[in-house]
Design an enzyme around this catalytic site. Structure first.
Site, PDB file in Angstrom:
ATOM      1  N   ASP A   1      -6.193   1.967  -1.914  1.00 50.18           N
ATOM      2  CA  ASP A   1      -6.865   1.647  -0.652  1.00 50.18           C
ATOM      3  C   ASP A   1      -7.679   0.365  -0.779  1.00 50.18           C
ATOM      4  OD1 ASP A   1      -5.732   3.950   0.363  1.00 50.18           O
ATOM      5  OD2 ASP A   1      -7.623   5.065   0.512  1.00 50.18           O
TER       6      ASP A   1
ATOM      7  N   HIS B   1       0.835  -1.206   0.000  1.00 50.90           N
ATOM      8  CA  HIS B   1       0.000   0.000   0.000  1.00 50.90           C
ATOM      9  C   HIS B   1       0.868   1.254   0.000  1.00 50.90           C
ATOM     10  CE1 HIS B   1      -2.790   2.943   2.073  1.00 50.90           C
ATOM     11  NE2 HIS B   1      -3.512   2.557   1.041  1.00 50.90           N
TER      12      HIS B   1
END
Length: 122
Positions: A89, A47
């Site tokens: 996300d 991420h």
């Protein structure tokens, strides 16, 4: 933004994001260094790398369009920057959900001082 990311995390893991993931391992939370401790921490590493590839907007504060449909997270922006942040996300929330069974409470509130190995490259 981080609030929306937290909603995605809850949707996929059933865990409250701030308590469970804000200071987990070497990469979940603000910043990161060293080697990922486990699969959950690796989701956060990936991420961080994804956010690093998003140019031209502030991924932690960008507000994007998202919805939850039949258990899936749907990113709905036409704006390329906002959509890219949402997809970062979304992918992380899905990854965290796929690894929720190996979540290790020993890595909650983990001190970054334990993350001294050489950092991986994205």
């Amino acid at each position: 933004n981080l609030f929306q990311f937290g909603e995605m995390i809850f949707e996929k893991t059933g865990k409250e994001a701030v308590h469970s993931y804000a200071i987990y391992g070497c990469y979940c939370g603000w910043g990161g260094q060293g080697r990922a401790m486990d699969a959950t921490d690796r989701c956060c590493f990936v991420h961080d790398c994804c956010y690093g590839r998003v140019n031209g907007c502030n991924p932690k504060m960008a507000t994007y369009s998202t919805s939850f449909q039949n258990g899936d997270i749907v990113c709905g922006d036409n704006d390329l920057c906002l959509r890219a942040v949402c997809e970062c996300d979304r992918a992380a929330a899905i990854c965290l959900g796929q690894n929720v069974n190996t979540y290790n409470k020993n890595y909650e509130h983990y001190s970054i001082s334990h993350c001294m190995e050489e950092s991986e490259q994205c």
